[in-house]
Enzyme design. Structure first.
Site, PDB file in Angstrom:
ATOM      1  N   GLU A 188       0.879  -1.051  -0.163  1.00 24.70           N
ATOM      2  CA  GLU A 188       0.096  -0.010  -0.060  1.00 24.70           C
ATOM      3  C   GLU A 188       0.808   1.303  -0.078  1.00 24.70           C
ATOM      4  O   GLU A 188       0.385   2.555   0.198  1.00 24.70           O
ATOM      5  CB  GLU A 188      -0.706   0.089   1.037  1.00 24.70           C
ATOM      6  N   ASN A 243      -0.903  -8.577  -3.561  1.00 22.53           N
ATOM      7  CA  ASN A 243      -1.341  -7.684  -4.914  1.00 22.53           C
ATOM      8  C   ASN A 243      -0.329  -6.627  -5.542  1.00 22.53           C
ATOM      9  O   ASN A 243       0.486  -6.301  -4.778  1.00 22.53           O
ATOM     10  CB  ASN A 243      -2.722  -7.079  -4.581  1.00 22.53           C
ATOM     11  N   ASP A 283      -7.317  -6.018  -4.420  1.00 22.20           N
ATOM     12  CA  ASP A 283      -6.374  -5.885  -3.060  1.00 22.20           C
ATOM     13  C   ASP A 283      -6.451  -7.642  -2.482  1.00 22.20           C
ATOM     14  O   ASP A 283      -6.706  -7.826  -1.372  1.00 22.20           O
ATOM     15  CB  ASP A 283      -7.203  -5.072  -2.054  1.00 22.20           C
TER      16      ASP A 283
END
Lengths: 176, 591
Positions: free
Chosen positions: B216, B283, B325
Site C-alpha cells: 500500500e 497484490n 486487493d
C-alpha cells in the site's frame, strides 16, 4: 592549541554533516519559510495556496542554513486557504490571509491527511476516515483519531508565509 | 490536644518534612546501588539446548519451533492427551500481559520448555513455558516517523542458540536465546520508503529468509536470505521482475515495476527434499490493474524459490492483473492428496480470491494446476481454464480507474492471513473463512511519494442480502474435494488462525465475542470455550512439558480484525460493538 586545531580539522566535516542531518529532521522552527513538496523551490506566499482548497503540502525551509527540513515525514505541513470569517479565535490568531497550517500526518495511524471534502470543508485521512475541521483548530469531527491535527502558527516575513511558533502539539502518532 | 491543635501539629510536621526534603535535594544524593554484573541467567536458559537443523525438519512432539510447527505448513501437533472426551475440563494454567495494544497474531514458539513470543511494538518475550515466569524481554523502538500500516508480528524463528525477529522497521535481528541480547542486526530495507515487516522468518539451509510488507506504500516486493550465523546477505529475489528479467513482459514499458507491490506477508513453507521454499505474494501496486496493464507476474502468486540461490524455479499466479486487493498472503501447504483416483504430490492453498486451489509439485520446482473451486460466495470468476487454472473474470466485477465494481468476496477475501490447519488423522483441511462479505471499489489516479500511501482506490464493505452468517470454520476433505462440516458465526467475522491436534481437536478464536474455542475435529461440534480479555487472533499452538500437553495462544484484537469490525458497524450500526485491545498470552491444560 595545535592539538585542538588539528582535531577540529579532522572532526569538523563529519560534525557539519551530522548537524545538517539533524536540521533536516528537526520539526518546523520559528522563522522557517515553507516550500511546496514536489513543486517550485521558491518559498510560498499566501497567494500560492489555492483559495477554498484543496490543501497543498509543504516542507519547512530554514532560510539561514538553506535547509529543506525533509528528513522526516513528520515535518510535512498541510496548507489550506479559506475565508477567515469562519475561523474560531485560536485559528484566526494562527492564520495569515486565510492560510492555515497543520501537520499533514494523521495522529491516528500516521497516514497523510490527503483528502479535502469541499462541501463540508473538512480534511479527511484516507486510511481510516478520520475527519478534521481546519476552521476550528483541526478538531476531530469523526473517525478514530485520538486528538486534533497539530496546528502550525504562521506569520508573514517579506510577503512570504513563515512559521511563527512550533507545532501546537507533537506531530505524529503513537506507535503501538 | 484539641482537634485544631493536632491539625496544626500535623501541618507543622509536614512543613518541616518538606523543608528537610528541600534541603536534602540540594545536597548530592548518595549513589544508587549498582548491580555488580549482568542479570543472572535462569537455570532453564542456562540449560537451553541449541536447536538443530534436524529438529526443524522433524520437531519433537512436544515442541512448536516455527510459525506452523512444521515446514509443510500444517499447523498440526501430534499431542493427544487433550481429547474430545476431556477437553471440557481444560483450565487456564497461566496468563501474562504483553503490555501492548494492536493485533497479537504470533504463535508462542516453544522449544526446550522455553516460550518465545513476538508482539506488536517490536517486542519479544521469553517465558518459562510451564510456570509462566518472564525470563527476558527484548524491545526495539519503532521510529516515530514510520508509517506502519499493520502493527503486528507473526512470530519469531529459532535456530542454534539464537532467536530471529523480523522487526517492523525492516531490520532483521538475531537475539541470544539465553539473554535476549542482540547478537547481530541487519537492515533488510528502508522503512522511509514504505518497507516494513510483519512475518515470521523462515529458517532453513543455514539461512534466515524474510520478505517485506508495504504493497500500500509503493514497494517492490522480495524475499531475501541472510546467513543465520552472521546476518550477512546471501540473496534477494524480487517478486516483481526488472525489465529484461523473466516475467517482465507481463508489465507495461514504464516504471510501474519499481512500485509494483507483490508484498510478502507470511513466512513461506519449505520442502527439505528439494530445498525449495514456497512463498505467497501480495497484490500489485497501486491497486487498480488498469494502471499497470498486463498479468503482473509474480503478484498474487505462489513462488517456488531455490533456498540455495534464491532462483525462481516455478510459480502459479492465482489471478492476473490483480485489482481487488486480494493479496495471496498465505503460502500453500505441502500435502499429498487424491484427485480423480491419482495421488498428487501437492500444494493446497486457500486463497483470498475465495478459491481453494489444488496444485501439484512437479519436477524441477514447477507448479502445476490441478483444480480450484470457491469456498465462499464468489462472483468474479466465471470459470477457470481447465488446463492452467487461469480464471475468466467477469469484466463488470473488476474495478478500474474511474470504474466502480461490486464484487464478492470483499477486499479482505474469503480467507485473509489467518492460517489454515491440516490434520493427517482426519485428512481434513480446516479453513477460517469469511463468507457473504462483498464490497465495492473504484480507482483513481495516484502519484508516488516515497513512504506515503500509494493505493488509488476507494472501497466499501457490505453483507450479502439474506446472509445468515459471516465467519465460518470449514472442514474440507482433500481426497474428495468436498466440504465435510462447517461451523457458522452469525454475528461475527472470523480472524482466527487454526490449530489441529492428534487428540482429535481443532482450536480457534477469531470472533468479536472474545472466545477461544475447541471443536471436535471430526464433526465441528464446539466442545469448550473460554472468554479472554480481548479478541483472539493469535496463532494457537500445542506443546508438552514433562509429558503434559498445553494449549497456548495470544489474545489481542487489532489490525484488520478491528478495521473490518469498524466497517461492519457502519453496515449494521450497534451490532458490532468495539472489541477492547490489549495483549495477553493464555496457556491451558488439564488439571
Amino acid at each position: 592549541m595545535t592539538l585542538a586545531a588539528g582535531l577540529g580539522l579532522v572532526v569538523a566535516p563529519r560534525l557539519v554533516r551530522a548537524d545538517e542531518e539533524d536540521a533536516k529532521r528537526e520539526r518546523p522552527q520559528p522563522g522557517d519559510l515553507l516550500v511546496k513538496i514536489g513543486g517550485d523551490p521558491a518559498p510560498l506566499a499566501a497567494k500560492d495556496v489555492p483559495q477554498g482548497g484543496p490543501q497543498i503540502l509543504a516542507w519547512p525551509f530554514d532560510p539561514a542554513g538553506k535547509t529543506v527540513r525533509d528528513g522526516s515525514r513528520l515535518n510535512k505541513v498541510l496548507l489550506l486557504r479559506l475565508d477567515p470569517a469562519g475561523f474560531d479565535e485560536a485559528t484566526k490568531a494562527r492564520a495569515v490571509d486565510g492560510v492555515v497550517a497543520y501537520s499533514a500526518i494523521c495522529p491516528h495511524a500516521g497516514c497523510e491527511v490527503s483528502r479535502w471534502l469541499a462541501p463540508v470543508q473538512h480534511l479527511e485521512c484516507p486510511c481510516h476516515f478520520s475527519q478534521y475541521d481546519p476552521k476550528a483548530g483541526g478538531a476531530v469531527i469523526g473517525g478514530p483519531a485520538p486528538r486534533p491535527l497539530p496546528a502550525l502558527p504562521l506569520k508573514t516575513v517579506d510577503g512570504r508565509l513563515a512559521v511563527a511558533r512550533p507545532f501546537t502539539a507533537r506531530a505524529g502518532f503513537q506507535q503501538s | 490536644m484539641s482537634r485544631y491543635a493536632s491539625a496544626a501539629a500535623c501541618l507543622a510536621g509536614g512543613l518541616a518534612l518538606m523543608l528537610s526534603a528541600a534541603a536534602a535535594a540540594q545536597k548530592a544524593l548518595p549513589p544508587l546501588p549498582q548491580p555488580s554484573g549482568p542479570a543472572p541467567v535462569p537455570a532453564i536458559l542456562q540449560n537451553y539446548k541449541p536447536v538443530t537443523a534436524d529438529e526443524l525438519k522433524k520437531p519433537g512432539d512436544g515442541d512448536w519451533p516455527m510459525y506452523r510447527r512444521t515446514y509443510d505448513g500444517w499447523g498440526y501437533s501430534p499431542l493427544a492427551e487433550i481429547t474430545p472426551a476431556n477437553v471440557g475440563q481444560l483450565k487456564m494454567a497461566w496468563t501474562l500481559e504483553t503490555g501492548q495494544v494492536e493485533g497479537h497474531e504470533a504463535p508462542p514458539i516453544v522449544v526446550n520448555g522455553v516460550m518465545f513470543v513476538a508482539t506488536p511494538g517490536n517486542q519479544v518475550l521469553a517465558i518459562d513455558a510451564k510456570s509462566g515466569d518472564l525470563l527476558w524481554r527484548y524491545k526495539r523502538p519503532i521510529p516515530e516517523d514510520m508509517l506502519l500500516l499493520h502493527p503486528t508480528s507473526r512470530g519469531v524463528g529459532v535456530y542454534g542458540d539464537k532467536v530471529y525477529f523480523a522487526a517492523a522497521d525492516a531490520v532483521l535481528v538475531a537475539l541470544d536465546a539465553k539473554t535476549g541480547k542482540e547478537v547481530w542486526k541487519t537492515k533488510v530495507e528502508d522503512y522511509t520508503h514504505g518497507y516494513y515487516m510483519t512475518l515470521s522468518p523462515l529458517i532453513a539451509d543455514g539461512k534466515v529468509m524474510v520478505g517485506c510488507s508495504g504493497g500500500e506504500l509503493g514497494i517492490r516486493g522480495f524475499v531475501a536470505a541472510f546467513d543465520a550465523e552472521t546476518g550477512k546477505p546471501v540473496w534477494k529475489t524480487y517478486t516483481v521482475p526488472a525489465p529484461g528479467e523473466p516475467g517482465s513482459d507481463t508489465w507495461p514499458k514504464g516504471d510501474q515495476w519499481k512500485t509494483g507491490g507483490g508484498s510478502v506477508w507470511i513466512m513461506g513453507n519449505y520442502d527439505p527434499a528439494t530445498n525449495l521454499a514456497y512463498w505467497g505474494t501480495g497484490n500489485g501496486g497501486p491497486w487498480m490493474g488498469d494502471q499497470r496493464p498486463g498479468d503482473n507476474l509474480f503478484t498474487a502468486s505462489v513462488l517456488a524459490l531455490d533456498v540455495a540461490t534464491g532462483a525462481i524455479k516455478g510459480y502459479h499466479q492465482y489471478h492476473p492483473n490483480e485489482s481487488w486487493d486480494w493479496d495471496e498472503v498465505s503460502p500453500p501447504i505441502l500435502v499429498d492428496y487424491r484427485h480423480n483416483g491419482r495421488v498428487i504430490h501437492g500444494l493446497v492453498d486457500v486463497a483470498r480470491d475465495g478459491y481453494l486451489w489444488e496444485l501439484a509439485r512437479v519436477d524441477g520446482g514447477k507448479i502445476a494446476f490441478v483444480a480450484g473451486e470457491p469456498f465462499v460466495k464468489q462472483n468474479v470468476f466465471t470459470s477457470l481454464d481447465p488446463k492452467t487454472g487461469r480464471p475468466h473474470v467477469d469484466p463488470a466485477r473488476k474495478p478500474g480507474t474511474g470504474k466502480k465494481a461490486d464484487f464478492c468476496p470483499s477486499l479482505w477475501g474469503g480467507k485473509d492471513w489467518p492460517p489454515v490447519a491440516y490434520s493427517p488423522k482426519t485428512r481434513l483441511l480446516y479453513i477460517p473463512a469469511n463468507d457473504n462479505l462483498c464490497g465495492t471499489s473504484i480507482g483513481e489516479k495516484v502519484s508516488y511519494s516515497p513512504g506515503e500511501r500509494f493505493v488509488g482506490a476507494t472501497t466499501t464493505l457490505y453483507i450479502a442480502p439474506g446472509a445468515d452468517h459471516i465467519g465460518e470454520l470449514q472442514a474440507w476433505n482433500l481426497d474428495t474435494g468436498k466440504k465435510v462440516w462447517s461451523h457458522p458465526f452469525a454475528n461475527s467475522q472470523l480472524w482466527g488462525p487454526v490449530l489441529a491436534t492428534g487428540g482429535g481437536l481443532v482450536f480457534m478464536g477469531g470472533t468479536n465475542d472474545r472466545y477461544f474455542r475447541a471443536f471436535d475435529a471430526a464433526t465441528g461440534k464446539v466442545l469448550w470455550q473460554f472468554r479472554t480479555g480481548s479478541g483472539v487472533i493469535g496463532v494457537p499452538v500445542a506443546f508438552a512439558f514433562d509429558g503434559k500437553e498445553y494449549i497456548a495462544v495470544q489474545s489481542g484484537w487489532g489490525v484488520d480484525s478491528a478495521r473490518m469490525q469498524a466497517r461492519l458497524n457502519l453496515v449494521r450500526p450497534y451490532q458490532f460493538p468495539d472489541v477492547p485491545q490489549g495483549g495477553s498470552i493464555w496457556v491451558f491444560a488439564l488439571e
